[in-house]
Design an enzyme around this catalytic site. Structure first.
Site, short mmCIF file in Angstrom:
data_model
loop_
_atom_site.label_atom_id
_atom_site.label_comp_id
_atom_site.label_asym_id
_atom_site.label_seq_id
_atom_site.Cartn_x
_atom_site.Cartn_y
_atom_site.Cartn_z
N MET A 93 0.90 -1.25 0.06
CA MET A 93 0.04 -0.02 0.14
C MET A 93 0.96 1.26 -0.15
SD MET A 93 -2.86 -1.20 -0.38
CE MET A 93 -4.00 0.20 -0.20
N ILE A 95 3.70 3.97 -2.05
CA ILE A 95 3.98 4.47 -3.29
C ILE A 95 5.50 4.12 -3.52
CG2 ILE A 95 3.88 6.00 -5.13
CD1 ILE A 95 0.99 6.39 -4.27
N HIS A 112 -3.40 -4.83 -10.06
CA HIS A 112 -4.41 -3.87 -9.75
C HIS A 112 -5.86 -4.59 -9.93
CE1 HIS A 112 -5.87 -0.01 -8.78
NE2 HIS A 112 -6.60 -0.12 -9.99
N LEU A 147 1.15 6.26 -10.62
CA LEU A 147 0.20 5.35 -9.88
C LEU A 147 -0.37 4.63 -10.89
CD1 LEU A 147 -0.82 4.54 -7.37
CD2 LEU A 147 -2.86 6.11 -7.62
C1 GRF Z 1 -5.74 -7.04 -4.10
O1 GRF Z 1 -7.11 -6.66 -4.63
C2 GRF Z 1 -4.63 -6.32 -5.29
O2 GRF Z 1 -5.20 -6.24 -6.60
C3 GRF Z 1 -4.78 -4.75 -4.60
O3 GRF Z 1 -4.71 -5.02 -3.32
C4 GRF Z 1 -5.51 -6.41 -2.89
C5 GRF Z 1 -4.59 -7.34 -2.09
O4 GRF Z 1 -4.94 -8.44 -1.52
N1 GRF Z 1 -3.55 -4.30 -4.99
P1 GRF Z 1 -4.18 -9.50 -1.06
O5 GRF Z 1 -3.56 -8.95 0.14
O6 GRF Z 1 -3.23 -9.94 -1.84
O7 GRF Z 1 -5.00 -10.66 -0.71
#
Ligand code: GRF
Length: 192
Positions: A93, A95, A112, A147
Site C-alpha cells: 500500500m 508508493i 491491480h 500510480l
Molecule cells: C488486491 O485486490 C490487489 O489487487 C490490490 O490489493 C489487494 C491485495 O489483496 N493491489 P491480498 O493482500 O493479495 O489478499
C-alpha cells in the site's frame, strides 16, 4: 537476470491479507515454476499475509515505514543481499519513489483490481459499479513512477452483473487476480 537453481529470485512486497502472496507461493512450488520466492517484505508488522511466508519458511522482513527514504534504502539493501531479480507488489500500500524504481534495475510488477487504465487508485469496484460498467477485471503491470500506470503485462475481465455488490465483485476479481499473477510472471520472464 541472475538465476538461482534456474529460477528467478523473487521478492514479494505486501501490506495486508496476502492472498496474492499465497497464490504466488503456490505457483512457486509447482515443478515448472520460473520463480523462487526468496524474500517477503512488509511495511506492516501485523500483515496477515506474513503467515503464508512463515508457513513456507520464506525469509520475511518487516521494515518500519517511518519515511520513504529509509524504508527504500533498507529494502534496496535486502534485495541486493538476497540476489533478487524480480519484485512483485501484492497489496503493497505504499508508493515507491522514482529513485527506488530506477535504482533497483530489476522489473517491478503490481497487480491491480481493475481493467487499467480505468480506475487507478483505490475503491475500484465501487467506482466501476457506480459507473454502470459492464465489465471489471484485474491487471498485472510494470510499476513506473506514476500510480497504476506502467506497461500492462496481462489483463483479464469479468462481467459485472446487475446483482453484483462491491463485495461480490471484489471476490470475483480476486479469483482472477490469483490466476493471472503467475501467468503474467511467466509472460514477463519468457518475453512471450
Ligand atoms: C488486491 O485486490 C490487489 O489487487 C490490490 O490489493 C489487494 C491485495 O489483496 N493491489 P491480498 O493482500 O493479495 O489478499
Amino acid at each position: 537476470m541472475e538465476k538461482s537453481f534456474g529460477k528467478t529470485n523473487t521478492a514479494v512486497f505486501i501490506s495486508g491479507r496476502g492472498s496474492n502472496l499465497s497464490s504466488l507461493i503456490k505457483y512457486s512450488k509447482t515443478k515448472k515454476s520460473l520463480i523462487r520466492i526468496a524474500l517477503v517484505i512488509t511495511d506492516n508488522s501485523d500483515a496477515k499475509g506474513l503467515e503464508y511466508a512463515k508457513k513456507s519458511k520464506i525469509n520475511n522482513i518487516f521494515i518500519k515505514y517511518s519515511d520513504r527514504e529509509s524504508f527504500e534504502n533498507r529494502a534496496l539493501k535486502l534485495l541486493k543481499k538476497n540476489n533478487i531479480d524480480l519484485i512483485c507488489l501484492a497489496g503493497f500500500m505504499k508508493i515507491l519513489s522514482r529513485k527506488f524504481i530506477t535504482n533497483v534495475y530489476i522489473p517491478i510488477l503490481n497487480i491491480h483490481p481493475s481493467l487499467l487504465p480505468k480506475y487507478r487508485g483505490l475503491n475500484t469496484h465501487n467506482r466501476a459499479i457506480l459507473n454502470k460498467e459492464k465489465y471489471s477485471g484485474a491487471t498485472v503491470h510494470i510499476v513506473n513512477d506514476k500510480l497504476d500506470s506502467g506497461k500492462i503485462i496481462l489483463q483479464e475481465k469479468v462481467k459485472i452483473l446487475k446483482s453484483d455488490s462491491v463485495n461480490s465483485l471484489k471476490k470475483k476479481v480476486l479469483k482472477i487476480e490469483h490466476k493471472i499473477y503467475p501467468k503474467a510472471i511467466i509472460k514477463l520472464l519468457t518475453n512471450y
